[in-house]
Structure formats: structure tokens, C-alpha cells
Motif scaffolding. Structure first.
Motif, short mmCIF file in Angstrom:
data_model
loop_
_atom_site.label_atom_id
_atom_site.label_comp_id
_atom_site.label_asym_id
_atom_site.label_seq_id
_atom_site.Cartn_x
_atom_site.Cartn_y
_atom_site.Cartn_z
N LEU A 198 -8.79 -6.32 1.39
CA LEU A 198 -7.40 -6.36 1.81
C LEU A 198 -7.30 -7.04 3.16
O LEU A 198 -8.15 -6.82 4.03
CB LEU A 198 -6.82 -4.94 1.90
N VAL B 71 0.85 -1.19 0.00
CA VAL B 71 0.00 0.00 0.00
C VAL B 71 0.89 1.24 0.00
O VAL B 71 1.77 1.39 0.85
CB VAL B 71 -0.92 0.01 1.24
N VAL C 116 -3.48 6.19 1.10
CA VAL C 116 -4.93 6.06 1.36
C VAL C 116 -5.56 7.41 1.10
O VAL C 116 -5.14 8.42 1.68
CB VAL C 116 -5.20 5.61 2.81
N ILE D 119 -7.49 3.00 -2.03
CA ILE D 119 -6.15 2.55 -1.67
C ILE D 119 -5.29 2.46 -2.92
O ILE D 119 -5.62 1.73 -3.87
CB ILE D 119 -6.20 1.16 -1.00
N GLN E 164 -4.64 5.33 7.19
CA GLN E 164 -3.26 5.44 6.75
C GLN E 164 -2.31 4.80 7.75
O GLN E 164 -1.39 4.07 7.37
CB GLN E 164 -2.88 6.92 6.55
N LYS F 82 2.48 -0.57 4.18
CA LYS F 82 2.45 -1.96 4.67
C LYS F 82 2.31 -2.96 3.51
O LYS F 82 1.78 -2.64 2.45
CB LYS F 82 1.27 -2.15 5.64
N VAL G 246 0.28 -6.11 2.44
CA VAL G 246 -1.00 -6.73 2.77
C VAL G 246 -1.33 -7.74 1.68
O VAL G 246 -0.59 -7.90 0.70
CB VAL G 246 -2.12 -5.68 2.89
N VAL H 130 -9.78 -5.90 6.03
CA VAL H 130 -9.66 -4.55 6.59
C VAL H 130 -11.01 -3.83 6.61
O VAL H 130 -11.32 -3.12 7.58
CB VAL H 130 -8.63 -3.74 5.79
N LEU I 129 -2.50 1.05 7.24
CA LEU I 129 -2.16 0.41 5.97
C LEU I 129 -0.97 1.01 5.22
O LEU I 129 -0.27 0.28 4.51
CB LEU I 129 -3.37 0.45 5.04
N GLN I 130 -0.77 2.30 5.32
CA GLN I 130 0.18 2.96 4.43
C GLN I 130 1.59 2.43 4.63
O GLN I 130 2.10 2.36 5.75
CB GLN I 130 0.15 4.47 4.66
N LEU J 176 -4.64 -7.90 6.41
CA LEU J 176 -3.37 -7.76 7.09
C LEU J 176 -2.77 -9.15 7.29
O LEU J 176 -3.50 -10.15 7.37
CB LEU J 176 -3.57 -7.08 8.44
#
Length: 267
Positions: free
Chosen positions: A103, A34, A37, A43, A77, A83, A85, A112, A80-81, A105
Motif C-alpha cells: 500500500l 482502507v 486495521v 487491512i 490505524q 484513508k 491509498v 507503508v 491508514l484507517q 500513501l
């Protein structure tokens, strides 16, 4: 913001469930990164694809939380940002080039979007979406616990028999609960009336009737119990809500609907 991050962290920690998402398409997941966001929770991935959560309504501000869009985006963010996934596509890209997907994790079974719903950081949209049952359950739990946006009066569930409470909701997504008082028909549409003239009502256009009939809706089962409706409020005609597909109607106090009997009056 910190309290909602704590809630989200707790949900992630306790989310492992082998049954999560069992009713969803069995599509192979791929490893992605990612990049960013957006404020509509779109995304951007490192490979250039833009991903949308089909079940989620973009965040919106309210008098109580004028910065909700910014704070919600910041929390997603942080989650996820940057990261790595896992992506599960759910269909072809829309006209804006966004791919509907879920998505995950690492090492988590719940996607998510369900984590965001379960923390009250987002609400379900009015459109039909894959994996609807799981998303509904996550949102219902957050609403029952008054988490996140569900503690905000601007998102409070509206009672169908209190049309005065619809003031200020024109043109926005709302959840309405009540019992049908009568059902009316004209050649182009069916009307679900939740009270007297001038009260809240919903309508279904004739072209959409087949989808509701295939889902097992009939006059008998719609009248049988309390309903929860989801859609855009129109105050010019009502208050009024247009229903486009059966997932906008949820039975609250009845077992899951069976297919309509041949003797039941259809739309």
C-alpha cells in the motif's frame, strides 16, 4: 506511542525516492479506501478485500511492552484507517483470503510496510516475500538506530556463540548473528554449526537444498564471513533454527554473493 508516530511522520516526509521498490514487480496500482486495521496488521478495504503485508511479522507483546499489539495497531490505524491509498497486488489470495500487497500513501514512493519497518513498528517475517531487499534495508536502518521494538530486549539480536541468551525465545521469531564453526551432513539435512555441541545450530532439509544452491550458497561462501539468520527458535533441539529458503540468511560483512563456482562444495 507519540515518539514512534513522530519517527514515522519524519520517515514519510523524507521518503521520496525514484529508486524505491525498483526491484519489485511492476504491477499497476489502484486507488482503494482502507476501512480498518486488524491486530495482525491485516487491512480491510472498502471493496471487501483483505490485504496482508507479506514481508511483515505480526506485532507481539513482550515483558517490557505488554500492550505492544494494541499500541502498534492503533498507530497503523491512525496512519491508514479511513484513508485513500494506492494498492499494488503481489499475488493471489492465501488460504485465509488475504491478498499479499503493498500500500502506498498518496505522493509517497516508499510503501507503508517499509515505513513501518523503518520506524521500528514491525519486523520482517521469516517467509520469502517480494521486494525483500527494500524491506531488509528499512529494517536494518531501524535496528541500527534502536528504533521501536529494536530497543526492547525481547527483540535484541542474539549472538550465535551465546546459547544462554536464547532463554525465553523458544517458538518466536529471532535474528541471530555469528560465524559458522563447522558444517555437518546427514542424508536428510545439512547442519550449520555455530559453536560446540549444545550450541546454536541451523539446519536445511534436503528438499530445500536446491533453492539455496540456485541462490549461490556453498560451503565456501557460508564459511567466509559473518552471517545474520532469521527464523523461529527451537530450544528443544539446541538452540536450533530451521532454514526453509535463502532469504533467511544474510551476509553481514561480505559483498553480495556470486553464483557458486563449480568447484565449491554444494549442500
Amino acid at each position: 506511542m507519540r515518539s514512534l508516530i513522530v519517527v514515522l511522520t519524519c520517515l514519510i516526509a523524507g521518503s521520496a525516492s525514484p529508486a524505491a521498490g525498483a526491484a519489485c514487480p511492476d504491477v499497476k496500482r489502484e486507488r482503494v479506501e482502507v476501512v480498518s486495521v486488524g491486530d495482525r496488521l491485516d487491512i480491510l478495504l472498502a471493496d471487501g478485500r483483505l490485504i496482508a503485508f507479506p514481508a511483515l511479522e505480526p506485532p507481539r507483546a513482550s515483558p517490557a511492552e505488554p500492550e505492544r499489539v494494541r499500541t502498534t495497531t492503533a498507530q497503523v490505524q491512525a496512519l491508514l484507517q479511513g484513508k485513500i491509498v494506492f494498492l499494488q497486488p503481489l499475488g493471489a489470495a492465501d488460504r485465509w483470503g488475504r491478498v499479499p500487497a503493498r500500500l502506498f500513501l498518496p505522493d509517497q514512493d516508499e510503501p507503508v510496510d517499509e515505513l513501518l519497518l523503518g520506524a521500528g513498528l514491525a519486523m520482517r517475517g521469516a517467509g520469502a516475500a517480494p521486494c525483500e531487499d527494500d524491506a531488509r534495508a528499512a529494517e536494518n536502518a531501524a535496528r541500527d538506530a534502536a528504533l521501536g521494538l529494536w530497543a526492547d530486549p525481547a527483540f535484541a539480536v542474539l549472538a550465535a556463540d551465546r546459547p544462554q541468551d536464547f532463554a525465553g525465545r523458544d517458538g518466536v521469531l529471532a535474528v541471530v548473528e555469528g560465524r559458522i564453526a563447522s558444517i555437518g551432513r546427514t542424508p536428510p539435512r545439512t547442519y550449520l554449526n555455530f559453536g560446540a555441541w549444545g550450541g546454536f545450530h541451523a539446519s536445511i532439509a534436503k528438499r530445500n537444498w536446491p533453492a539455496f544452491e540456485r541462490a549461490g550458497f556453498s560451503e565456501a561462501n557460508l564459511r567466509a564471513g559473518k552471517l545474520r539468520l532469521r527464523g523461529i527458535v527451537d530450544l528443544e533441539r539446541g538452540p536450533h533454527m530451521e532454514l526453509f529458503h535463502p532469504e533467511q540468511i544474510e551476509f553481514m560483512d561480505e559483498p553480495p554473493r556470486d553464483a557458486a563456482k563449480a568447484s565449491d562444495r554444494k549442500f
